[in-house]
Design a protein around this motif. Structure first.
Motif, PDB file in Angstrom:
ATOM      1  N   SER A 139       0.836  -1.213   0.000  1.00 51.84           N
ATOM      2  CA  SER A 139       0.000   0.000   0.000  1.00 51.84           C
ATOM      3  C   SER A 139       0.867   1.258   0.000  1.00 51.84           C
ATOM      4  N   VAL A 140       1.937   1.217   0.799  1.00 50.21           N
ATOM      5  CA  VAL A 140       2.845   2.378   0.833  1.00 50.21           C
ATOM      6  C   VAL A 140       3.511   2.568  -0.540  1.00 50.21           C
ATOM      7  N   GLY A 141       3.953   1.444  -1.135  1.00 53.08           N
ATOM      8  CA  GLY A 141       4.553   1.512  -2.469  1.00 53.08           C
ATOM      9  C   GLY A 141       3.579   2.049  -3.489  1.00 53.08           C
ATOM     10  N   TYR A 142       2.327   1.602  -3.370  1.00 56.95           N
ATOM     11  CA  TYR A 142       1.275   2.061  -4.293  1.00 56.95           C
ATOM     12  C   TYR A 142       1.048   3.567  -4.128  1.00 56.95           C
ATOM     13  N   LEU A 143       1.008   4.019  -2.872  1.00 53.31           N
ATOM     14  CA  LEU A 143       0.775   5.448  -2.612  1.00 53.31           C
ATOM     15  C   LEU A 143       1.924   6.286  -3.173  1.00 53.31           C
ATOM     16  N   ILE A 144       3.144   5.809  -2.980  1.00 50.64           N
ATOM     17  CA  ILE A 144       4.304   6.565  -3.499  1.00 50.64           C
ATOM     18  C   ILE A 144       4.236   6.633  -5.032  1.00 50.64           C
ATOM     19  N   SER A 145       3.897   5.498  -5.661  1.00 48.79           N
ATOM     20  CA  SER A 145       3.762   5.486  -7.127  1.00 48.79           C
ATOM     21  C   SER A 145       2.656   6.438  -7.575  1.00 48.79           C
ATOM     22  N   ALA A 146       1.553   6.452  -6.816  1.00 48.65           N
ATOM     23  CA  ALA A 146       0.422   7.330  -7.172  1.00 48.65           C
ATOM     24  C   ALA A 146       0.840   8.795  -7.070  1.00 48.65           C
ATOM     25  N   MET A 147       1.612   9.122  -6.026  1.00 46.33           N
ATOM     26  CA  MET A 147       2.043  10.520  -5.844  1.00 46.33           C
ATOM     27  C   MET A 147       3.011  10.936  -6.946  1.00 46.33           C
ATOM     28  N   SER A 148       3.752   9.962  -7.473  1.00 46.31           N
ATOM     29  CA  SER A 148       4.706  10.304  -8.538  1.00 46.31           C
ATOM     30  C   SER A 148       4.000  10.604  -9.854  1.00 46.31           C
ATOM     31  N   LEU A 149       2.685  10.340  -9.916  1.00 40.12           N
ATOM     32  CA  LEU A 149       1.939  10.638 -11.146  1.00 40.12           C
ATOM     33  C   LEU A 149       1.657  12.135 -11.291  1.00 40.12           C
ATOM     34  N   GLY A 150       1.854  12.885 -10.236  1.00 37.97           N
ATOM     35  CA  GLY A 150       1.641  14.333 -10.321  1.00 37.97           C
ATOM     36  C   GLY A 150       0.700  14.833  -9.250  1.00 37.97           C
ATOM     37  N   ALA A 151       0.392  16.125  -9.325  1.00 40.59           N
ATOM     38  CA  ALA A 151      -0.504  16.722  -8.322  1.00 40.59           C
ATOM     39  C   ALA A 151      -1.909  16.133  -8.464  1.00 40.59           C
ATOM     40  N   PRO A 152      -2.585  15.888  -7.341  1.00 41.93           N
ATOM     41  CA  PRO A 152      -3.915  15.262  -7.431  1.00 41.93           C
ATOM     42  C   PRO A 152      -5.010  16.186  -7.962  1.00 41.93           C
ATOM     43  N   ILE A 153      -4.841  17.517  -7.711  1.00 37.38           N
ATOM     44  CA  ILE A 153      -5.871  18.467  -8.173  1.00 37.38           C
ATOM     45  C   ILE A 153      -5.190  19.589  -8.946  1.00 37.38           C
ATOM     46  N   VAL A 154      -5.668  19.834 -10.153  1.00 37.40           N
ATOM     47  CA  VAL A 154      -5.141  20.930 -10.971  1.00 37.40           C
ATOM     48  C   VAL A 154      -6.321  21.721 -11.541  1.00 37.40           C
ATOM     49  N   ASP A 155      -6.339  23.001 -11.318  1.00 39.04           N
ATOM     50  CA  ASP A 155      -7.426  23.872 -11.811  1.00 39.04           C
ATOM     51  C   ASP A 155      -8.812  23.347 -11.417  1.00 39.04           C
ATOM     52  N   PHE A 184      -7.432   9.685  -7.401  1.00 32.91           N
ATOM     53  CA  PHE A 184      -8.116   8.487  -6.913  1.00 32.91           C
ATOM     54  C   PHE A 184      -7.133   7.465  -6.322  1.00 32.91           C
ATOM     55  N   PRO A 185      -6.023   7.153  -7.032  1.00 30.03           N
ATOM     56  CA  PRO A 185      -5.064   6.213  -6.429  1.00 30.03           C
ATOM     57  C   PRO A 185      -4.478   6.713  -5.115  1.00 30.03           C
ATOM     58  N   ILE A 186      -4.277   8.036  -4.999  1.00 30.91           N
ATOM     59  CA  ILE A 186      -3.727   8.556  -3.733  1.00 30.91           C
ATOM     60  C   ILE A 186      -4.725   8.298  -2.591  1.00 30.91           C
ATOM     61  N   VAL A 187      -6.007   8.555  -2.864  1.00 30.87           N
ATOM     62  CA  VAL A 187      -7.030   8.326  -1.835  1.00 30.87           C
ATOM     63  C   VAL A 187      -7.087   6.845  -1.473  1.00 30.87           C
ATOM     64  N   VAL A 188      -7.106   5.994  -2.517  1.00 27.65           N
ATOM     65  CA  VAL A 188      -7.196   4.543  -2.267  1.00 27.65           C
ATOM     66  C   VAL A 188      -5.973   4.062  -1.481  1.00 27.65           C
ATOM     67  N   GLY A 189      -4.796   4.515  -1.883  1.00 22.55           N
ATOM     68  CA  GLY A 189      -3.569   4.118  -1.186  1.00 22.55           C
ATOM     69  C   GLY A 189      -3.584   4.548   0.260  1.00 22.55           C
ATOM     70  N   ALA A 190      -4.043   5.784   0.508  1.00 23.18           N
ATOM     71  CA  ALA A 190      -4.087   6.298   1.880  1.00 23.18           C
ATOM     72  C   ALA A 190      -5.067   5.502   2.729  1.00 23.18           C
ATOM     73  N   VAL A 191      -6.230   5.186   2.153  1.00 19.08           N
ATOM     74  CA  VAL A 191      -7.240   4.412   2.899  1.00 19.08           C
ATOM     75  C   VAL A 191      -6.714   2.994   3.179  1.00 19.08           C
TER      76      VAL A 191
END
Lengths: 149, 509
Positions: A17-33, A41-48
């Protein structure tokens, strides 16, 4: 012991889960404009998932599972089955359906039964593989790999 | 009304010798798998899934429907005769079925179970045929934000329905959602979690997930928990069943009362409509209700046929109920409807609100097969093959598991002719095995995996439509309805229960 056999799986899930969250964060900012990006979505899922894993590990540490009775034999048969399936998949295309499947079915029958009556079990294995061949190849038109190409 | 006529017309398709063969074969396979302890109809359907590539959607769905119906009633055979429920949904049947067997009334108990199953299956199927079109029309009113809230509701309800192991269920759902995010993003041209492997660009396919979760994991479970085959065989050999004893006397049926049949059917049907509830909960609630309303509750558990009828009517009515959310919203209620959803997806049919309106012709034969299985195949199979059913438990388990593993692995190859999918099925099997072994419900993982892509897409679309304003989920009426419904379920399933317990403990002290 901090890591019991029973909760090792929970630690494994936590690490994934931690690895998944780190990979998700490397995809970029979760919210833009004001819009959600592919990483939100992956960041939320990983955190949960980390949250649930932590809760379960905490519960497990507070109430450690009872140790297995020493006279109860540990059963590793499932690992043999996994190994047999792995080898079967590797061999499937290389040596074709018939040989690989016959060996695979024979191996599984041996895993699930006492080591005796080898000839009978070999005969059953060939019969089962032939019936499955007819079902897949002839009845359902599935092309199965053969040794000769 | 049009849909009802369509279902009636579908019987001509069902009577086509080719289709009928698959329906009957499906029913027999479902019965055999449900009757053998350790195997389930879900496993039978997972093994059938690869074969649906070569069948028409209608034929595949009809076969699935008959397996489903057979799976719910087949478990009663071993539950009654040797006190080992072949399927979890038949656990309550064993409570009164086995005592009847001990009293020398085993065949009669099976007759009551078959009659209850027939009644429950038929009522469930008829209610489904009558209700599904209306629910489908209502579902068209649900817009993007409502769809997100509905999917979130389904996942949350499945998780909180796993009482006593909610964190495990939640984590399993997260694992399913993680699997769903692998591959190409639905809204932007970006790949996620593929780590450079082109095999993962299209995501993790449904076939290896289902085959791994239900077939390979089951073989692994059986490998590390060997059953006492000799004891089961010895018990089975002692059972003597005569065909003429199957038919329950009219006096027994009157004593049970049609009210019990109907009430159990309705309980089963409505439990079936809830995501994650399943046949076990349906039969448990119906049995409890039968005991509660009985004039002689002390006779339950000692061979009261009313207990058998309540349990079996309810678990077969679940079949019809579980298909309502699957057909109208694309939300599977249990593992079997999840696999049915897979059959639709594999054949390029998009489940959801449009399905019943745009492609009712595909669905109607399945409902006809469900009704046919309940009304014709359950009693016919019992009468013709009943005396031999119990012999099925004496089948060689070593050969059986070898065949299951072979069908599962080769079946995962069939989809794409790729060994990658075979490895994926193995990986999913190992994952599901360890999840099950550690007390994680795999249904929540499967639901997370199936609903994940739509959940994410509707979330992002909803927020895009509202310029990122999250209050859109409570300002849109359709969404607000499901948000409130979620809180209602949380209240009844999570909050209210501990309050009752506290009150009970206070009163004791």
């Amino acid at each position: 012991m901090f890591i019991h056999r029973q909760n090792a799986f929970l630690y494994f899930i936590l690490v994934v889960s931690v690895g998944y969250l780190i990979s998700a964060m490397s995809l970029g900012a979760p919210i833009v404009d004001n819009g959600l990006t592919p990483s939100f979505f992956p960041i939320v899922v990983g955190a949960v998932a980390i949250l649930f894993s932590t809760v379960l590990i905490t519960q497990s540490l507070r109430n450690p599972p009872e140790e297995r009775a020493s006279d109860e034999p540990r059963n590793y048969t499932h690992l043999w089955v996994v190994a047999a399936i792995f080898v079967y998949i590797v061999a499937f295309r290389q040596i074709g359906y018939f040989i690989s499947s016959s060996l695979f079915v024979f191996a599984l029958i041996m895993i699930f039964s006492p080591l005796e009556k080898f000839l009978l079990k070999a005969g059953i294995s060939v019969l089962v593989v032939a019936i499955c061949y007819v079902m897949f190849q002839k009845l359902f038109g599935v092309r199965l790999p053969t040794l000769w190409g | 009304m049009d849909f009802i006529l369509l279902v009636i017309n579908s019987f001509s398709l069902l009577m086509d010798p080719f289709n009928l063969t698959y329906v009957v074969l499906g029913f027999l396979v479902g019965t055999i798998f449900a009757a053998i302890p350790g195997l389930t109809a879900t496993l039978a359907m997972a093994l059938l899934l690869p074969l649906t590539y070569t069948l028409s959607v209608e034929t595949a769905l009809m076969a699935c429907a008959s397996i489903y119906m057979a799976g719910m009633c087949g478990g009663s055979i071993t539950a009654t005769t040797i006190n080992i429920p072949g399927a979890p949904s038949s656990m309550m049947t064993a409570l009164d079925g086995y005592p009847m067997q001990q009293q020398g009334k085993g065949a009669l108990a099976l007759g009551h179970a078959a009659l209850g199953s027939m009644f429950g299956g038929a009522v469930g199927a008829l209610l489904l045929i009558a209700v599904a079109p209306f629910v489908a029309e209502l579902s068209l009113l649900v817009k993007t934000t409502g769809k997100f809230s509905l999917l979130a509701f389904a996942i949350i309800v499945v998780v909180i329905a796993q009482r006593g192991r909610i964190p495990q269920a939640g984590l399993a759902a997260c694992i399913g959602l993680m699997l769903a995010t692998v591959g190409l993003d639905a809204m932007e041209p970006i790949t996620r979690f593929t780590y450079g492997d082109s095999n993962l660009t299209a995501g993790i396919a449904l076939m290896p997930v289902i085959i791994g979760t239900f077939a390979i994991a089951e073989v692994l479970m059986q490998a590390c928990s060997p059953s006492d085959d000799l004891a089961v065989k010895a018990a089975a050999e002692q059972v003597k069943i005569r065909r003429r004893d199957f038919i329950p006397p009219w006096s027994d049926i009157r004593k049970i009362g049609f009210k019990c049949y109907f009430k159990s059917c309705l309980i089963g049907y409505f439990v079936g409509t809830l995501p994650g509830a399943g046949g076990s909960m349906g039969s448990f609630l119906a049995y409890t209700e039968a005991v509660r309303t009985s004039d002689e509750p002390e006779t339950f558990g000692k061979g009261n046929p009313k207990g058998i009828v309540a349990s079996e009517s309810a678990n077969n009515a679940v079949c019809g109920g579980a298909m309502v959310p699957m057909l109208t919203f694309g939300i599977p209620g249990d593992p079997i409807t999840a696999i049915m959803l897979g059959v639709l997806v594999i054949n390029g049919v998009q489940p959801g609100p449009q399905l019943m309106t745009d492609q009712a012709g595909l669905i109607a034969p399945m409902l006809a097969a469900l009704l046919f299985s309940a009304v014709v195949l359950i009693p016919l199979t019992l009468y013709l093959l009943g005396p031999y059913f119990i012999k099925m438990v004496t089948i060689r388990k070593d050969v059986l598991y070898a065949v299951i593993a072979l069908l599962a692995i080769v079946g995962s190859f069939v989809a794409t002719y790729s060994t990658f999918q075979m490895f994926m099925a193995l990986a999913m099997g190992v994952l599901a095995f360890y999840l099950r072994r550690n007390g994680f419900p795999v249904i929540t993982m499967l639901l997370g995996y199936i609903l994940g892509p739509n959940l994410e897409e509707f979330l992002r679309r909803s927020l895009a439509l509202s310029n990122g304003n999250p209050t859109t989920f409570v300002t849109n009426m359709d969404s607000l309805f499901f948000v409130l419904l979620t809180f209602v379920f949380i209240y009844f399933l999570v909050i209210r229960k501990p309050v009752q317990k506290t009150a009970a403990s206070r009163s004791k002290s």
